[in-house]
Each structure stands twice: as structure tokens, then as C-alpha cells.
Write a protein that holds these residues in place. Structure first.
Motif, PDB file in Angstrom:
ATOM      1  N   PRO A 161      39.676  21.796  67.578  1.00 38.56           N
ATOM      2  CA  PRO A 161      39.804  20.375  67.938  1.00 38.56           C
ATOM      3  C   PRO A 161      38.667  19.545  67.341  1.00 38.56           C
ATOM      4  CG  PRO A 161      39.042  21.647  69.814  1.00 38.56           C
ATOM      5  CD  PRO A 161      39.355  22.629  68.720  1.00 38.56           C
ATOM      6  N   ILE A 162      39.021  18.336  66.910  1.00 33.73           N
ATOM      7  CA  ILE A 162      38.037  17.423  66.332  1.00 33.73           C
ATOM      8  C   ILE A 162      37.750  16.344  67.371  1.00 33.73           C
ATOM      9  CG2 ILE A 162      37.572  15.803  64.475  1.00 33.73           C
ATOM     10  CD1 ILE A 162      39.571  17.385  62.794  1.00 33.73           C
ATOM     11  N   THR A 163      36.523  16.316  67.834  1.00 35.16           N
ATOM     12  CA  THR A 163      36.155  15.349  68.862  1.00 35.16           C
ATOM     13  C   THR A 163      34.764  14.799  68.564  1.00 35.16           C
ATOM     14  OG1 THR A 163      35.200  17.092  70.208  1.00 35.16           O
ATOM     15  CG2 THR A 163      37.486  16.503  70.680  1.00 35.16           C
ATOM     16  N   GLY A 164      34.392  13.819  69.358  1.00 32.54           N
ATOM     17  CA  GLY A 164      33.023  13.324  69.329  1.00 32.54           C
ATOM     18  C   GLY A 164      32.640  12.593  68.071  1.00 32.54           C
ATOM     19  N   SER A 165      31.462  12.913  67.577  1.00 37.13           N
ATOM     20  CA  SER A 165      30.866  12.155  66.480  1.00 37.13           C
ATOM     21  C   SER A 165      31.583  12.353  65.143  1.00 37.13           C
ATOM     22  CB  SER A 165      29.396  12.529  66.331  1.00 37.13           C
ATOM     23  OG  SER A 165      29.278  13.891  65.983  1.00 37.13           O
ATOM     24  N   PHE A 195      38.178   5.936  61.074  1.00 37.68           N
ATOM     25  CA  PHE A 195      39.381   6.757  61.146  1.00 37.68           C
ATOM     26  C   PHE A 195      40.521   6.051  61.871  1.00 37.68           C
ATOM     27  CE2 PHE A 195      36.189  10.026  60.241  1.00 37.68           C
ATOM     28  CZ  PHE A 195      36.777  10.557  59.099  1.00 37.68           C
ATOM     29  N   THR A 196      40.223   5.261  62.882  1.00 33.15           N
ATOM     30  CA  THR A 196      41.285   4.498  63.540  1.00 33.15           C
ATOM     31  C   THR A 196      41.841   3.436  62.595  1.00 33.15           C
ATOM     32  OG1 THR A 196      39.617   3.080  64.565  1.00 33.15           O
ATOM     33  CG2 THR A 196      40.473   4.893  65.890  1.00 33.15           C
ATOM     34  N   ASP A 197      40.966   2.804  61.808  1.00 31.12           N
ATOM     35  CA  ASP A 197      41.422   1.831  60.809  1.00 31.12           C
ATOM     36  C   ASP A 197      42.266   2.503  59.736  1.00 31.12           C
ATOM     37  OD1 ASP A 197      39.989  -0.061  62.207  1.00 31.12           O
ATOM     38  OD2 ASP A 197      38.310  -0.119  60.783  1.00 31.12           O
TER      39      ASP A 197
END
Length: 121
Positions: A76-80, A91-93
Motif C-alpha cells: 500500500p502507498i500511503t503518507g508522504s 498526484f490528486t491533480d
């Protein structure tokens, strides 16, 4: 022997037919490129064809991303990692841009291109 070779080709074609379509570049599809490649290299043995079909099926199923038991993310990819300090919304953009891109009109694409050239702020 020829019947087995048809079996390998059939598996490859079935895997390619299940491959998702690329909405960003509808004129160039990954499965079309692979299909031409497999047609050109018809001299592959049955064993090699089945190995390549298995590789295609494993990519379609995301076997390398999921755990086997619970189908949870193995890494899983989380956090910073998702929010770099230089630009936390990068990444949201990016995801938003990729979702909007296929539905843009010609005029919207040209305006965005001009914005990139001029860099209005």
C-alpha cells in the motif's frame, strides 16, 4: 501439435480481448500492438505461447499488486509518498487531469496548450 499451438494463440487472443481500452489515446491501443506482434512471431512454441498468455492474464488480474488471500494491496502507498513536500496536491491533480482529458473539446485542448506556452499567473 498444431492443435496445441492454436490453443496458445487462442489464450493470447482471449487475454488481449479483455484488455481495457485506452481513453487518452484511442487511436493507438496496447492490445492492437501486441496482437500484431504475436501474429508476426507465429513461430513461437506452444510452451512459449502459454507462458506469454499467462503473463498477460497475470497483468490483467493485477496479481503483482494484490495479496493472494484477501485481495488487499500487498504494497500500500500511503503518507508522504502521495503528498510530496514540494507540491502536496501533485498526484490528486494528476488523477483529475487524466480523468478530464478524454472528454475535452478541441477548443479546451488548444486553450490549455496556450496556457502552457504563455504561463499566465
Amino acid at each position: 501439435m498444431a492443435r496445441q499451438a492454436l490453443s496458445g494463440q487462442r489464450h493470447i487472443l482471449r487475454a488481449l480481448s479483455q484488455w481495457p481500452k485506452d481513453t487518452l489515446r484511442p487511436q493507438v491501443q496496447f492490445q492492437d500492438v501486441l496482437q500484431k506482434r504475436f501474429e508476426a512471431s507465429s513461430s513461437l512454441s506452444e510452451q512459449d505461447q502459454l507462458k506469454q498468455a499467462n503473463a498477460l492474464y497475470s497483468l490483467l488480474d493485477n496479481r503483482y499488486k494484490k495479496k493472494d488471500i484477501n485481495k488487499e494491496l500487498q504494497y500500500p502507498i500511503t503518507g508522504s509518498l502521495l503528498r510530496p513536500k514540494s507540491k502536496p496536491t501533485y498526484f490528486t491533480d494528476l488523477v483529475k487531469e487524466l480523468e478530464e482529458a478524454p472528454n475535452r473539446s478541441y477548443l479546451e485542448r488548444m486553450l490549455l496548450r496556450l496556457k502552457g506556452v504563455v504561463r499566465l499567473q
